[in-house]
Write an enzyme that holds these catalytic residues in place. Structure first.
Site, mmCIF file in Angstrom:
data_model
loop_
_atom_site.group_PDB
_atom_site.id
_atom_site.type_symbol
_atom_site.label_atom_id
_atom_site.label_comp_id
_atom_site.label_asym_id
_atom_site.label_seq_id
_atom_site.Cartn_x
_atom_site.Cartn_y
_atom_site.Cartn_z
ATOM 1 N N GLY A 81 0.843 -1.195 0.000
ATOM 2 C CA GLY A 81 0.000 0.000 0.000
ATOM 3 C C GLY A 81 0.874 1.239 0.000
ATOM 4 N N LEU A 82 0.235 2.373 -0.121
ATOM 5 C CA LEU A 82 0.951 3.645 -0.133
ATOM 6 C C LEU A 82 1.681 3.899 1.183
ATOM 7 C CD1 LEU A 82 -1.810 5.913 -1.716
ATOM 8 C CD2 LEU A 82 0.341 5.234 -2.811
ATOM 9 N N SER A 83 2.664 4.771 1.143
ATOM 10 C CA SER A 83 3.315 5.241 2.360
ATOM 11 C C SER A 83 2.251 5.908 3.228
ATOM 12 C CB SER A 83 4.408 6.247 1.996
ATOM 13 O OG SER A 83 5.024 6.748 3.156
ATOM 14 N N GLY A 84 2.175 5.502 4.483
ATOM 15 C CA GLY A 84 1.183 6.072 5.392
ATOM 16 C C GLY A 84 -0.145 5.345 5.414
ATOM 17 N N ALA A 85 -0.285 4.278 4.627
ATOM 18 C CA ALA A 85 -1.554 3.539 4.592
ATOM 19 C C ALA A 85 -1.783 2.745 5.877
ATOM 20 C CB ALA A 85 -1.602 2.614 3.378
ATOM 21 N N GLY A 86 -0.680 2.374 6.555
ATOM 22 C CA GLY A 86 -0.809 1.625 7.797
ATOM 23 C C GLY A 86 -0.204 0.230 7.760
ATOM 24 N N LYS A 87 0.633 -0.045 6.767
ATOM 25 C CA LYS A 87 1.234 -1.375 6.623
ATOM 26 C C LYS A 87 2.009 -1.789 7.868
ATOM 27 C CE LYS A 87 3.553 0.033 3.089
ATOM 28 N NZ LYS A 87 3.012 1.408 3.136
ATOM 29 N N THR A 88 2.935 -0.959 8.285
ATOM 30 C CA THR A 88 3.768 -1.268 9.449
ATOM 31 C C THR A 88 2.936 -1.327 10.717
ATOM 32 O OG1 THR A 88 5.723 -0.299 8.409
ATOM 33 C CG2 THR A 88 5.746 -0.471 10.818
ATOM 34 N N SER B 141 5.954 -1.781 -2.238
ATOM 35 C CA SER B 141 5.932 -2.673 -3.407
ATOM 36 C C SER B 141 4.894 -2.209 -4.434
ATOM 37 C CB SER B 141 5.725 -4.135 -2.999
ATOM 38 O OG SER B 141 4.711 -4.306 -2.045
#
Length: 185
Positions: free
Chosen positions: A13-20, A87
């Site tokens: 997902g985009l940077s800031g989407a909440g992946k981490t 990615s």
């Protein structure tokens, strides 16, 4: 013996989407239940394993290829591997799936404006000002998954709700809470 099978859960997902954020919560909950889990995070890996790479398409693809190899090794050893990488390209994610084998693609979906609002590092503002080249979502494309195994809407769900969806999916697909006879065979 652990009641788990190795699998890679690939958060994209985009940077800031909440992946981490979601991956950390999944990791916390699984470890609390005694599962063996390893988290590979884009920001951390880029400081060590892929520090020689930039953000061109070729470098991003190589970054994903290297991380896929590491995830494959962990997965083959029955570790639940949580990968948090932007990615941005479908083909690279498909290559990751092919390399790893046991692979769950999780699309962490949040609108660009929400991701920009969450950006504590100011990266989106720098990208919009032309200070950062090849920034996904601004000056470089993000190709959303067409058929992700799971989609999380982090603009509409809590972190706990998103993490629960991932854990439920792992249970449904038989990666955790396995009966002893399945593990023995």
């Amino acid at each position: 013996m652990r009641n788990q099978k190795g699998v890679t859960v690939w958060f994209t997902g985009l940077s800031g989407a909440g992946k981490t954020t979601v991956a950390r919560e999944v990791e916390r909950q699984l470890k609390e239940k005694g599962y063996y889990v390893q988290r590979l995070d884009g920001d951390i890996v880029r400081q060590h394993l892929t520090r020689d790479l930039g953000f061109t398409k070729e470098d991003r693809d190589e970054n994903i290829r290297r991380n896929s190899f590491v995830a494959k090794l962990l997965t083959q050893n029955d570790i639940i591997t949580l990968c948090s990488f932007i990615s941005p390209y479908r083909k690279a994610r498909q290559t990751a799936r092919e390399i790893i084998g046991e692979f769950i693609e999780v699309y962490v979906n949040a609108p660009l404006e929400v991701c920009e609002d969450r950006d504590v590092k100011g990266l989106y503002a720098k990208a919009r000002a032309g200070e950062i080249d090849n920034f996904t979502g601004i000056s470089d494309p993000y190709e959303p998954p067409q058929n992700p195994d799971l989609e999380l809407r982090t603009d509409k769900e809590t972190v706990e709700e998103s993490a629960s969806k991932v854990i439920e999916y792992l249970e449904e697909k038989g990666y955790i809470n396995l009966p002893e006879d399945v593990l023995a065979g």
